[in-house]
Design an enzyme around this catalytic site. Structure first.
Site, PDB file in Angstrom:
ATOM      1  N   THR A 103       1.114  -1.146  -0.093  1.00 58.21           N
ATOM      2  CA  THR A 103       0.337   0.197  -0.157  1.00 58.21           C
ATOM      3  C   THR A 103       0.659   1.356   0.440  1.00 58.21           C
ATOM      4  O   THR A 103       0.607   2.598   0.244  1.00 58.21           O
ATOM      5  CB  THR A 103      -0.952  -0.050   1.095  1.00 58.21           C
ATOM      6  OG1 THR A 103      -1.927  -1.770   0.710  1.00 58.21           O
ATOM      7  CG2 THR A 103      -1.622   0.949   1.574  1.00 58.21           C
ATOM      8  N   HIS A 104       1.875   0.695  -0.343  1.00 60.38           N
ATOM      9  CA  HIS A 104       2.921   2.086   0.081  1.00 60.38           C
ATOM     10  C   HIS A 104       2.771   2.785  -1.607  1.00 60.38           C
ATOM     11  O   HIS A 104       3.536   3.459  -2.155  1.00 60.38           O
ATOM     12  CB  HIS A 104       4.219   2.012   0.059  1.00 60.38           C
ATOM     13  CG  HIS A 104       4.230   0.531   0.890  1.00 60.38           C
ATOM     14  ND1 HIS A 104       5.401  -0.463   1.103  1.00 60.38           N
ATOM     15  CD2 HIS A 104       3.423  -0.103   2.036  1.00 60.38           C
ATOM     16  CE1 HIS A 104       5.415  -0.699   1.719  1.00 60.38           C
ATOM     17  NE2 HIS A 104       4.551  -0.580   2.995  1.00 60.38           N
ATOM     18  N   LEU A 105       1.678   3.989  -1.353  1.00 61.70           N
ATOM     19  CA  LEU A 105       1.253   4.638  -3.188  1.00 61.70           C
ATOM     20  C   LEU A 105       2.154   5.910  -1.881  1.00 61.70           C
ATOM     21  O   LEU A 105       2.216   6.432  -1.309  1.00 61.70           O
ATOM     22  CB  LEU A 105      -0.107   4.760  -3.644  1.00 61.70           C
ATOM     23  CG  LEU A 105      -0.172   2.989  -3.943  1.00 61.70           C
ATOM     24  CD1 LEU A 105      -1.681   3.657  -4.183  1.00 61.70           C
ATOM     25  CD2 LEU A 105       0.800   3.059  -5.272  1.00 61.70           C
TER      26      LEU A 105
END
Length: 592
Positions: free
Chosen positions: A518-520
């Site tokens: 979820t590392h946007l």
């Protein structure tokens, strides 16, 4: 008709890690603070009880703790010339929802970025020359350095009780830690988690290949700990339900276990949950924020006036709200102008599954935690000479299996039938003797001119606002980087004694359906030039000086590590700037 609430000193949008940190810091300063959160309030003992929290179907498959796409979604395409379509089901990433944000369901992998990551463009240009970088790559220096952030990394680790083995204490390399990390001022607050046999076997194989393995820094605690606010945490029970799940044992660092119990006792702090901020309001000049407008669950619209606005939602929501509020110039990839939406990035993730002789190997893989494991950092950042390889960037590789939950852990060797008796037999034989490292290759994702965020011209949300559009694809540099790292990782898995390995490379086009992380990042990046960044080095908006934008939306590009440690360090850094400088002389902290 919009109802107007009494004015506050500070309004905070989003109550995850960064919102909680900022709320605590500014209430300590004596300010009257209100936090507004779209999702529900969540308490550790009542929302995450061990009597039902380990329900893989409910929390992992059906996404119990996450935002629903029918509440809010984005549109997606790979290339500028394509028509974007709305995302109907989350795949590549999982937007958080509720108090605690992503800090509720993260794995608690608590890394620091390398010193060179913060001066990336300068560093790479000096070492390899400008012509070595792809022409359309738009990486930038951050404007802040590792040395400036070190005390703030330290503050977050001691807030969380992070478990680990130091690799560099005040410039002295330490045995057993990561020798490539930047100098730290003191050891981790608690020792590294104990490593089950499979992880020890990975470390042994890595050492025999000449690498320096070390335990992954973990927010799942190795022992009981009382944090800097006097809150008590317990040791991890190795249940293997961290990512996608909350922790009721008070063993995983989260806003619920490290901050909120202290914050809610303060008379100058209030919070509104189930309320979605739809706009940051400004005065006629557009240069001064006057507060926010939000909508509650009954559809009623409210105005919350405030002197200071802190935007601390998930990275995508930060950018979306800036675009919807008309704050900052939207990025235009054709003209290469504007800043909001610029330098959008993700992560480059892959893995290698290893299959071992089940008569000799029993790894008990269900005994795990979200950030357990042994890693090597020889191929991260610029820790190795990229000259012969024709790419830049890198990542850590590690055996970081976070458990063996039954729905997603039925791995079988390549060539096994996909159903029937032969498949069942293979599942039985391999369940205990398979290494499934999860995000075993955790690669960087650098910025490009044609990877960005903007407003979709066709699709709208339930408030009749344009959806935010994601244009994202993998470039050759990231594909080469991932193949190099994945092959290096496979060599270590083979050296462990695997009879078969199954590498899964990350290839173009960017796949929206398969989970990565979820590392946007990016879209409202920090920097030293207002023409190429949205916020200055203190995360203060260049155009609206009483607006601070926290979180990974500020990353100019993504490094080869999990981002939470850096996100939190930047929040402490920004809070310090507000307390010690901004409140004494409100206005821009940097003049250009």
């Amino acid at each position: 008709m919009t109802k107007r609430l009494p004015k506050k000193d500070v309004v905070i949008i989003g109550l995850g890690w960064t919102g909680s940190i900022m709320a605590h810091e500014l209430t300590d300063e004596g300010l009257d603070v209100v936090a507004i959160e779209r999702g529900p309030w969540r308490d550790a003992p009542t929302d995450f009880p061990p009597t039902y929290m380990q329900d893989e179907l409910r929390y992992r498959v059906r996404h119990e703790l996450f935002l629903r796409p029918d509440q809010l979604t984005f549109s997606f395409r790979n290339k500028i010339g394509q028509t974007a379509l709305p995302i109907r089901s989350w795949g590549a990433f999982m937007p958080p929802n509720g108090v605690g944000g992503g800090g509720v369901h993260w794995n608690a992998e608590t890394w620091r970025f390398l010193p060179s990551d913060f001066v990336l463009k300068t560093h790479l240009t000096q070492r390899y020359g400008a012509s070595f970088l792809p022409e359309d790559m738009t990486i930038q220096d951050w404007g802040v350095t590792y040395d400036e952030l070190e005390t703030h990394y330290d503050a977050f680790e001691y807030l969380c009780g992070t478990s680990g083995t130091a690799g560099n204490l005040k410039g002295q390399i330490q045995e057993g830690g990561n020798p490539f990390e930047g100098p730290r001022s003191r050891p981790y607050p608690t020792p590294a988690q104990k490593q089950p046999w499979g992880y020890q076997l990975f470390a042994k194989a890595a050492r025999e290949l000449g690498y320096k393995p070390f335990p992954q820094p973990s927010g799942n605690l190795s022992q009981a700990y009382t944090n800097t606010l006097g809150l008590q945490m317990g040791p991890c029970t190795y249940c293997g339900h961290c990512e996608w799940f909350g922790c009721a044992n008070y063993s995983k660092a989260s806003p619920q276990t490290t901050l909120l119990p202290a914050l809610v006792r303060k008379s100058n702090f209030t919070a509104r949950d189930n309320s979605e901020v739809v706009r940051i309001n400004t005065d006629r000049s557009g240069k001064h924020a006057t507060g926010v407008t939000f909508v509650d669950t009954s559809g009623e619209e409210w105005e919350q006036p405030a002197d200071l606005v802190i935007l601390s939602a998930y990275s995508l929501f930060n950018v979306q709200l800036l675009l919807h509020s008309g704050i900052g110039q939207p990025y235009d990839p054709e003209k290469n102008t504007g800043v909001i939406g610029r330098n959008f990035t993700h992560q480059t993730i892959s893995s290698v599954n290893g299959f071992f002789d089940h008569t000799k190997y029993n790894f008990n893989p269900f005994v795990a935690s979200g950030s357990i494991g042994m890693c090597v950092d020889e191929f991260n950042g610029d820790n190795f000479d990229h000259g012969p390889h024709g790419f830049v960037g890198g990542g850590y590789v590690g055996h970081v299996q976070t458990g063996a939950r039954p729905i997603e852990s039925t791995l079988v060797p390549p060539g096994t039938p996909k159903w029937g008796a032969a498949w069942k037999k293979a599942v039985k034989e391999n369940y205990l003797s398979t290494v499934k490292p999860g995000t075993g290759v955790h690669g960087s994702f650098y910025a490009y001119r044609d990877v960005y965020l903007d407003l979709d011209p066709t699709y709208k949300d339930r408030f009749d606002r344009p959806l935010m559009r994601m244009t994202i694809d993998l470039h050759d540099n990231e594909v080469k980087q991932n193949k190099f790292l994945t092959d290096k990782f496979a060599e270590i898995i083979k050296a462990m004694g695997a009879k078969a390995v199954a590498p899964s490379y990350r290839t173009a086009p960017y796949d929206m359906t398969t989970y990565q992380t979820t590392h946007l990042n990016g879209g409202a990046i920090m920097g030293t030039d207002p023409t190429t960044s949205a916020v200055n080095k203190y995360l203060q908006h260049w155009d609206v000086s009483n607006l601070f934008v926290l979180g990974a939306s500020a990353f100019p590009q993504n490094a080869g590590y999990n981002p939470t440690g850096t996100v939190a360090a930047l929040a402490f850094w920004a809070a310090s700037a507000i307390r010690n400088r901004y409140l004494k002389n409100t206005g821009p902290l940097i003049h250009v």
